[in-house]
Design a protein around this motif. Structure first.
Motif, PDB file in Angstrom:
ATOM      1  N   PRO A 125       0.794  -1.211   0.000  1.00  0.00           N
ATOM      2  CA  PRO A 125       0.000   0.000   0.000  1.00  0.00           C
ATOM      3  C   PRO A 125       0.837   1.277   0.000  1.00  0.00           C
ATOM      4  CG  PRO A 125      -0.734  -1.496   1.731  1.00  0.00           C
ATOM      5  CD  PRO A 125       0.462  -2.090   1.083  1.00  0.00           C
ATOM      6  N   LYS A 126       2.062   1.234   0.543  1.00  0.00           N
ATOM      7  CA  LYS A 126       2.895   2.436   0.588  1.00  0.00           C
ATOM      8  C   LYS A 126       3.278   2.886  -0.818  1.00  0.00           C
ATOM      9  CE  LYS A 126       4.904   1.546   5.117  1.00  0.00           C
ATOM     10  NZ  LYS A 126       6.125   1.258   5.862  1.00  0.00           N
ATOM     11  N   ARG A 127       3.632   1.946  -1.671  1.00  0.00           N
ATOM     12  CA  ARG A 127       4.027   2.305  -3.044  1.00  0.00           C
ATOM     13  C   ARG A 127       2.842   2.827  -3.842  1.00  0.00           C
ATOM     14  NH1 ARG A 127       8.008  -2.692  -4.670  1.00  0.00           N
ATOM     15  NH2 ARG A 127       9.585  -2.233  -3.116  1.00  0.00           N
ATOM     16  N   VAL A 128       1.685   2.192  -3.675  1.00  0.00           N
ATOM     17  CA  VAL A 128       0.481   2.646  -4.378  1.00  0.00           C
ATOM     18  C   VAL A 128       0.118   4.047  -3.917  1.00  0.00           C
ATOM     19  CG1 VAL A 128      -1.977   2.215  -4.728  1.00  0.00           C
ATOM     20  CG2 VAL A 128      -0.378   0.305  -4.768  1.00  0.00           C
ATOM     21  N   ARG A 129       0.165   4.274  -2.595  1.00  0.00           N
ATOM     22  CA  ARG A 129      -0.141   5.598  -2.059  1.00  0.00           C
ATOM     23  C   ARG A 129       0.808   6.651  -2.647  1.00  0.00           C
ATOM     24  NH1 ARG A 129      -1.706   8.237   2.992  1.00  0.00           N
ATOM     25  NH2 ARG A 129      -2.161   6.242   3.932  1.00  0.00           N
ATOM     26  N   ARG A 130       2.092   6.338  -2.645  1.00  0.00           N
ATOM     27  CA  ARG A 130       3.083   7.297  -3.140  1.00  0.00           C
ATOM     28  C   ARG A 130       2.869   7.583  -4.624  1.00  0.00           C
ATOM     29  NH1 ARG A 130       5.140  11.724  -2.466  1.00  0.00           N
ATOM     30  NH2 ARG A 130       7.202  12.019  -3.303  1.00  0.00           N
ATOM     31  N   LEU A 131       2.608   6.535  -5.407  1.00  0.00           N
ATOM     32  CA  LEU A 131       2.362   6.722  -6.837  1.00  0.00           C
ATOM     33  C   LEU A 131       1.146   7.603  -7.076  1.00  0.00           C
ATOM     34  CD1 LEU A 131       2.870   6.007  -9.850  1.00  0.00           C
ATOM     35  CD2 LEU A 131       1.292   4.098  -9.489  1.00  0.00           C
ATOM     36  N   LEU A 132       0.046   7.305  -6.402  1.00  0.00           N
ATOM     37  CA  LEU A 132      -1.170   8.095  -6.596  1.00  0.00           C
ATOM     38  C   LEU A 132      -0.997   9.531  -6.116  1.00  0.00           C
ATOM     39  CD1 LEU A 132      -3.883   5.456  -5.645  1.00  0.00           C
ATOM     40  CD2 LEU A 132      -3.286   6.285  -7.924  1.00  0.00           C
ATOM     41  N   GLN A 133      -0.263   9.731  -5.023  1.00  0.00           N
ATOM     42  CA  GLN A 133      -0.014  11.093  -4.558  1.00  0.00           C
ATOM     43  C   GLN A 133       0.807  11.878  -5.575  1.00  0.00           C
ATOM     44  OE1 GLN A 133       1.758  10.436  -0.699  1.00  0.00           O
ATOM     45  NE2 GLN A 133      -0.159  10.924   0.354  1.00  0.00           N
ATOM     46  N   LEU A 134       1.824  11.241  -6.136  1.00  0.00           N
ATOM     47  CA  LEU A 134       2.640  11.926  -7.146  1.00  0.00           C
ATOM     48  C   LEU A 134       1.819  12.272  -8.378  1.00  0.00           C
ATOM     49  CD1 LEU A 134       6.021   9.970  -7.131  1.00  0.00           C
ATOM     50  CD2 LEU A 134       5.685  12.382  -6.609  1.00  0.00           C
ATOM     51  N   VAL A 135       1.083  11.287  -8.879  1.00  0.00           N
ATOM     52  CA  VAL A 135       0.352  11.459 -10.129  1.00  0.00           C
ATOM     53  C   VAL A 135      -0.798  12.445 -10.003  1.00  0.00           C
ATOM     54  CG1 VAL A 135      -1.128  10.220 -11.753  1.00  0.00           C
ATOM     55  CG2 VAL A 135       1.014   9.208 -11.026  1.00  0.00           C
ATOM     56  N   LEU A 136      -1.510  12.418  -8.882  1.00  0.00           N
ATOM     57  CA  LEU A 136      -2.736  13.206  -8.767  1.00  0.00           C
ATOM     58  C   LEU A 136      -2.612  14.482  -7.949  1.00  0.00           C
ATOM     59  CD1 LEU A 136      -5.135  10.217  -8.259  1.00  0.00           C
ATOM     60  CD2 LEU A 136      -4.855  11.583 -10.320  1.00  0.00           C
ATOM     61  N   LEU A 137      -1.580  14.583  -7.113  1.00  0.00           N
ATOM     62  CA  LEU A 137      -1.480  15.755  -6.247  1.00  0.00           C
ATOM     63  C   LEU A 137      -0.200  16.545  -6.451  1.00  0.00           C
ATOM     64  CD1 LEU A 137      -2.821  14.192  -2.925  1.00  0.00           C
ATOM     65  CD2 LEU A 137      -4.081  15.570  -4.579  1.00  0.00           C
ATOM     66  N   GLU A 138       0.921  15.924  -6.173  1.00  0.00           N
ATOM     67  CA  GLU A 138       2.181  16.658  -6.117  1.00  0.00           C
ATOM     68  C   GLU A 138       2.719  17.055  -7.487  1.00  0.00           C
ATOM     69  OE1 GLU A 138       4.848  14.315  -3.754  1.00  0.00           O
ATOM     70  OE2 GLU A 138       3.412  14.168  -2.114  1.00  0.00           O
ATOM     71  N   GLU A 139       2.664  16.153  -8.433  1.00  0.00           N
ATOM     72  CA  GLU A 139       3.208  16.429  -9.763  1.00  0.00           C
ATOM     73  C   GLU A 139       2.132  16.287 -10.828  1.00  0.00           C
ATOM     74  OE1 GLU A 139       6.519  13.776 -10.177  1.00  0.00           O
ATOM     75  OE2 GLU A 139       7.646  14.731  -8.587  1.00  0.00           O
ATOM     76  N   GLU A 178       0.715  18.308 -12.974  1.00  0.00           N
ATOM     77  CA  GLU A 178       0.977  18.873 -14.300  1.00  0.00           C
ATOM     78  C   GLU A 178       1.944  17.999 -15.087  1.00  0.00           C
ATOM     79  OE1 GLU A 178       1.457  20.742 -11.467  1.00  0.00           O
ATOM     80  OE2 GLU A 178      -0.459  21.794 -11.544  1.00  0.00           O
ATOM     81  N   LEU A 179       2.934  17.444 -14.408  1.00  0.00           N
ATOM     82  CA  LEU A 179       3.921  16.594 -15.060  1.00  0.00           C
ATOM     83  C   LEU A 179       3.303  15.290 -15.553  1.00  0.00           C
ATOM     84  CD1 LEU A 179       6.937  16.069 -15.726  1.00  0.00           C
ATOM     85  CD2 LEU A 179       7.126  15.051 -13.449  1.00  0.00           C
ATOM     86  N   TRP A 180       2.350  14.738 -14.792  1.00  0.00           N
ATOM     87  CA  TRP A 180       1.767  13.438 -15.113  1.00  0.00           C
ATOM     88  C   TRP A 180       0.501  13.532 -15.962  1.00  0.00           C
ATOM     89  CZ3 TRP A 180       3.850   8.752 -14.348  1.00  0.00           C
ATOM     90  CH2 TRP A 180       4.951   8.679 -13.510  1.00  0.00           C
ATOM     91  N   ALA A 181      -0.024  14.694 -16.219  1.00  0.00           N
ATOM     92  CA  ALA A 181      -1.281  14.816 -16.958  1.00  0.00           C
ATOM     93  C   ALA A 181      -1.187  14.179 -18.341  1.00  0.00           C
ATOM     94  CB  ALA A 181      -1.682  16.289 -17.072  1.00  0.00           C
ATOM     95  N   TRP A 182      -0.123  14.439 -19.079  1.00  0.00           N
ATOM     96  CA  TRP A 182       0.028  13.888 -20.420  1.00  0.00           C
ATOM     97  C   TRP A 182       0.220  12.374 -20.410  1.00  0.00           C
ATOM     98  CZ3 TRP A 182      -1.280  14.720 -25.102  1.00  0.00           C
ATOM     99  CH2 TRP A 182      -0.651  14.055 -26.142  1.00  0.00           C
ATOM    100  N   PRO A 183       1.122  11.813 -19.596  1.00  0.00           N
ATOM    101  CA  PRO A 183       1.246  10.342 -19.586  1.00  0.00           C
ATOM    102  C   PRO A 183      -0.036   9.629 -19.146  1.00  0.00           C
ATOM    103  CG  PRO A 183       3.158  11.334 -18.545  1.00  0.00           C
ATOM    104  CD  PRO A 183       2.182  12.436 -18.798  1.00  0.00           C
ATOM    105  N   LEU A 184      -0.833  10.229 -18.263  1.00  0.00           N
ATOM    106  CA  LEU A 184      -2.047   9.577 -17.783  1.00  0.00           C
ATOM    107  C   LEU A 184      -3.059   9.327 -18.895  1.00  0.00           C
ATOM    108  CD1 LEU A 184      -3.001  11.022 -14.297  1.00  0.00           C
ATOM    109  CD2 LEU A 184      -2.355   8.699 -14.883  1.00  0.00           C
TER     110      LEU A 184
END
Length: 157
Positions: free
Chosen positions: A1-15, A17-23
């Motif tokens: 769960p820690k890795r999933v949490r970190r991935l989702l936080q990066l993709v949806l909150l912290e970064e 703008e950076l992840w919008a195109w790859p998503l």
């Protein structure tokens, strides 16, 4: 769960703008969410309803072990001062069963909204999660959705 949490936080909150195109180019979403807490489930909800291109690109969704009533966030403050501030704002204890909320896939309105977004998917299954070695039913659900291939002209005629 820690890795999933970190991935989702990066993709949806912290970064975001950076992840919008790859998503918008994600074709397969396959996540194991056993022991996910409330924050992870909320981020997943946001990902499914806002983050992915469900109309064209995404082909397959497989989410396993999504808790029916996710635990409170483990990052809740533990100091007495922080707990007293939480109590002032929310006088019901956070570990009280009355506070437990059902996960979004178990709420008819939320499930209907997701199913509408996944209307291009021919297969949509929501089923209980079973423990692998014992076959015991867990308090969790699995979501599987597959996009059906479009019929070719030869199949139509």
């Amino acid at each position: 769960p820690k890795r999933v949490r970190r991935l989702l936080q990066l993709v949806l909150l912290e970064e975001q703008e950076l992840w919008a195109w790859p998503l918008v180019h994600v074709q397969v979403l396959n996540l194991d969410l056993h022991d996910a807490d409330w924050n992870i489930v909320e981020l997943l909800h946001k990902l499914l309803l806002e983050g992915l291109d469900l109309k064209d690109t995404l082909r397959s969704i497989r989410l396993t072990g999504i808790p029916a009533t996710p635990a409170a966030d483990k990052a809740m403050p533990n100091t007495k001062i922080d707990q007293s501030l939480i109590t002032l704002v929310n006088p019901v204890a956070s570990n009280n069963p009355a506070v437990a909320r059902a996960m979004f896939l178990l709420l008819p309105g939320e499930l209907g909204q997701l199913r509408l977004r996944l209307s291009a998917f021919g297969t949509f299954q929501l089923q209980p999660t079973f423990q692998a070695h014992s076959g015991k039913r867990l308090a969790a659900v699995d979501l599987t959705a597959e996009r059906c291939p479009l019929p070719t002209d030869a199949e139509i005629s």
